[in-house]
Design a protein around this motif. Structure first.
Motif, PDB file in Angstrom:
ATOM      1  N   ASN A 220       0.840  -1.183   0.000  1.00 43.95           N
ATOM      2  CA  ASN A 220       0.000   0.000   0.000  1.00 43.95           C
ATOM      3  C   ASN A 220       0.886   1.247   0.000  1.00 43.95           C
TER       4      ASN A 220
ATOM      5  N   ASP B 254      -0.979   5.245   3.719  1.00 42.65           N
ATOM      6  CA  ASP B 254      -2.084   4.337   4.038  1.00 42.65           C
ATOM      7  C   ASP B 254      -1.644   3.135   4.868  1.00 42.65           C
TER       8      ASP B 254
ATOM      9  N   SER C  44      -5.680   2.151   8.385  1.00 48.12           N
ATOM     10  CA  SER C  44      -6.757   1.655   7.537  1.00 48.12           C
ATOM     11  C   SER C  44      -7.487   0.517   8.239  1.00 48.12           C
TER      12      SER C  44
END
Length: 136
Positions: free
Chosen positions: A57, A61, A90
């Motif tokens: 990612n 994030d 997240s």
């Protein structure tokens, strides 16, 4: 940004406080739709606290996860564990991992793992993963 940094410091502090004597360092990689890299210390052949960092990612994030697992079944080849932890970034929420580590080779440093971990939140997610684990 400040709120996430404070949470990261808290998670890292808890992880390093849990390090005790008779611990064995390990690293792992779990592949799933929410993959992560883990750093763990196996304590007294029963407890497996693990700091997990999201992979695959964007840096902004990245998620952090901390889980304390208890190994309730152990033999020379298989360790079965269950635990509880938290996830920030997240998909923040409570994590409840259940899994097994398999060490099929003569030298028990390298093995495989399978894990099922619900991430409990307003809209819960059930994460399944498989991967590799190496104990130093």
């Amino acid at each position: 940004m400040y709120k996430i940094t404070l949470k990261c410091i808290l998670v890292l502090s808890i992880f390093f406080i849990s390090i005790k004597s008779f611990a064995q360092l390990g690293v792992s990689f779990h592949q799933s739709n929410l993959p992560f890299v883990g750093i763990s210390y196996e304590i007294n052949n029963k407890f497996l606290p693990e700091l997990r960092i999201g992979a695959d990612n964007y840096i902004e994030d990245t998620s952090l996860e901390f889980a304390v697992n208890y190994i309730f079944k152990r033999n020379e080849i298989v360790n079965i564990y269950a635990g509880v932890g938290g996830r920030i970034g997240s998909l923040e929420g409570i994590v409840v991992p259940v899994g097994l580590n398999i060490y099929p080779f003569e030298k028990k440093n390298f093995g495989f793992q399978i894990e099922l971990a619900p991430i409990l939140r307003e809209s819960s997610v059930l994460r399944g993963s498989g991967g590799i684990r190496y104990r130093f």
